[in-house]
Design an enzyme around this catalytic site. Structure first.
Site, PDB file in Angstrom:
ATOM      1  N   ASP A  19       0.816  -1.213   0.000  1.00 28.37           N
ATOM      2  CA  ASP A  19       0.000   0.000   0.000  1.00 28.37           C
ATOM      3  C   ASP A  19       0.851   1.264   0.000  1.00 28.37           C
ATOM      4  OD1 ASP A  19      -2.168  -1.636  -0.018  1.00 28.37           O
ATOM      5  OD2 ASP A  19      -2.910  -1.107   1.970  1.00 28.37           O
ATOM      6  N   ARG A 101       1.252   7.112  17.104  1.00 30.41           N
ATOM      7  CA  ARG A 101       1.084   8.066  16.008  1.00 30.41           C
ATOM      8  C   ARG A 101       1.770   9.411  16.250  1.00 30.41           C
ATOM      9  NH1 ARG A 101       0.813   3.676  13.625  1.00 30.41           N
ATOM     10  NH2 ARG A 101      -1.216   2.876  12.962  1.00 30.41           N
ATOM     11  N   ASP A 130      -6.647   7.038  12.641  1.00 38.17           N
ATOM     12  CA  ASP A 130      -5.243   7.397  12.447  1.00 38.17           C
ATOM     13  C   ASP A 130      -5.051   8.653  11.616  1.00 38.17           C
ATOM     14  OD1 ASP A 130      -4.147   5.484  14.055  1.00 38.17           O
ATOM     15  OD2 ASP A 130      -3.760   4.052  12.450  1.00 38.17           O
ATOM     16  N   SER A 184      -6.683  -6.656   8.860  1.00 40.52           N
ATOM     17  CA  SER A 184      -5.536  -5.751   8.844  1.00 40.52           C
ATOM     18  C   SER A 184      -4.862  -5.757  10.208  1.00 40.52           C
ATOM     19  CB  SER A 184      -5.972  -4.326   8.477  1.00 40.52           C
ATOM     20  OG  SER A 184      -6.782  -3.782   9.503  1.00 40.52           O
TER      21      SER A 184
END
Length: 409
Positions: A19, A101, A130, A184
């Site tokens: 990705d 993050r 996110d 995922s």
């Protein structure tokens, strides 16, 4: 949102997977921009050098490839401060994805300034949390930065569109990436998070293969593991008397948690963007650490300080979950929490057994536990039980007043 055509250089948060490799090539073809890749080692358990090789394959010069070992920074500057707060989102989630993050975003902005980039780019989708966490952090640290979020901007509609684009631009597509992934995964030193596909029905039991970080509790050893964790100023600093760095300590706790089936969580949570989602989390070392920290606080924190912390904790956890790590209100709460930890030191002894973390003992030179106050064998006069009568009557005054009014009615 239309992408500005004057972007010359972009710092991409790059995993090296399919990705983000597609995003890299899309940035080159769509913007004609020079791409700088940034790959963070947060202890996700993957070899990161393939990310360098894939970036080179896609035309990225060596000086524009950043692979940074941030494991100690992650635990010392983000995980440990959060654990001083005992932060749990919606009462159970230990915030393993959310807390990573702001560190990734901070380093991206640092690299953007080092390389003269005018934009940063992330690979988060337009449905999740996110994207919010990254972008709030970017703006807090560099208000004029341009942000590119390809999943909100590009025209691809399906997995087959992405694979076709990859093949057109000679991006290697592993066989297991040609179809839809069964779920995922996001992982770092603190946890692994699994969502989507086979996990989307909240009433379906997760398949065994979903779990990455823990043995099943029923398969854990029949004999318990006893471990002693040392604390100083609210942070864990040793295991069984051996001093360890923050990252080393979390790795060791993760191993103990893995072997004893500790830290599994199946959760339906409320995302910041407004929808509910089902996730399967594994936080083996963090689950042990939380129990130990609360046990240490129980011995060393004043009652009202402890209760105030517990009242503030949900707000602190929300700020982390929503992405407001660099907001002043989180920093203000952190200052209060850190003040509370000045005397949180000593050792906690735990028993780990088949998914359970059981406190067996705790001791501290800063303990507020006073034997002569709690004992039934009070021969020193440290506590006069007659004093309780006045204490109770004072606290009952308003209740008695209310009762008299009720009786008059």
């Amino acid at each position: 949102m239309a992408i500005s055509s004057d972007i010359k250089r972009v710092v991409l948060a790059y995993s090296g997977g399919l990705d983000t490799s597609i995003i890299l090539k899309w940035l080159q073809t769509e913007l004609g921009a020079e791409v700088v890749t940034f790959t963070a080692d947060l202890g996700q358990g993957e070899e990161l050098e393939p990310a360098r090789r894939t970036a080179e394959l896609l035309g990225i010069r060596d000086e524009n490839i950043f692979i940074d070992d941030l494991r100690e920074d992650f635990v010392r500057d983000f995980v440990f401060p959060m654990f001083r707060a005992n932060a749990l989102y919606e009462g159970v989630y230990l915030l393993g994805t959310a807390i990573a993050r702001p560190l990734i975003a901070r380093r991206q902005i640092e690299i953007a300034e080092m390389t003269g980039a005018d934009a940063v780019c992330h690979g988060a989708t337009g449905k999740g949390n996110d994207q919010v966490r990254y972008e709030l952090s970017y703006y807090a640290l560099k208000p004029d930065i341009k942000i590119i979020a390809p999943w909100r901007d590009w025209s691809f509609k399906s997995r087959s569109d992405l694979v076709a684009f990859a093949e057109k631009h000679q991006i290697p597509v592993p066989k297991d990436k040609r179809g839809e992934a069964p779920f995922s995964i996001d992982a770092n030193m603190l946890h692994s998070s699994s969502e989507g596909k086979v996990l989307e029905d909240p009433n379906e039991t997760p398949p065994d293969y979903v779990y990455q970080r823990t043995v099943a509790p029923e398969d854990a050893p029949d004999q318990p593991t006893i471990v002693e964790i040392g604390f100083d100023k609210g942070d864990a600093v040793s295991i069984d008397g051996k001093a360890l760095s923050p990252a080393e300590l979390l790795v060791a706790l993760n191993k103990l948690g893995h072997d004893n089936g500790i830290g599994r969580l199946d959760l339906v949570e409320n995302r910041f963007v407004g929808m509910k989602s089902r996730g399967v989390y594994e936080t083996p070392g963090g689950t042990i650490l939380l129990t130990a920290h609360r046990a240490m606080e129980s011995l060393t924190l004043d009652r009202e300080a402890a209760h105030l912390k517990d009242q503030l904790m949900p707000r602190y956890a929300e700020l982390v979950y929503y992405g407001f790590w660099f907001a002043p209100e989180r920093e203000m709460l952190q200052a209060l929490i850190d003040k509370s930890q000045e005397h949180v030191e000593g050792t906690v002894r735990l028993k780990l057994y088949k998914g359970n973390v059981i406190v067996e003992g705790r001791e501290s030179a800063k303990s507020l536990y006073a034997d002569d106050l709690v004992t039934f064998e009070d021969d020193r006069g440290a506590y006069d039980q007659k004093d309780a009568e006045g204490f109770i009557r004072l606290n009952a005054l308003r209740l008695r007043t209310l009762g008299m009014r009720r009786n008059r009615g």
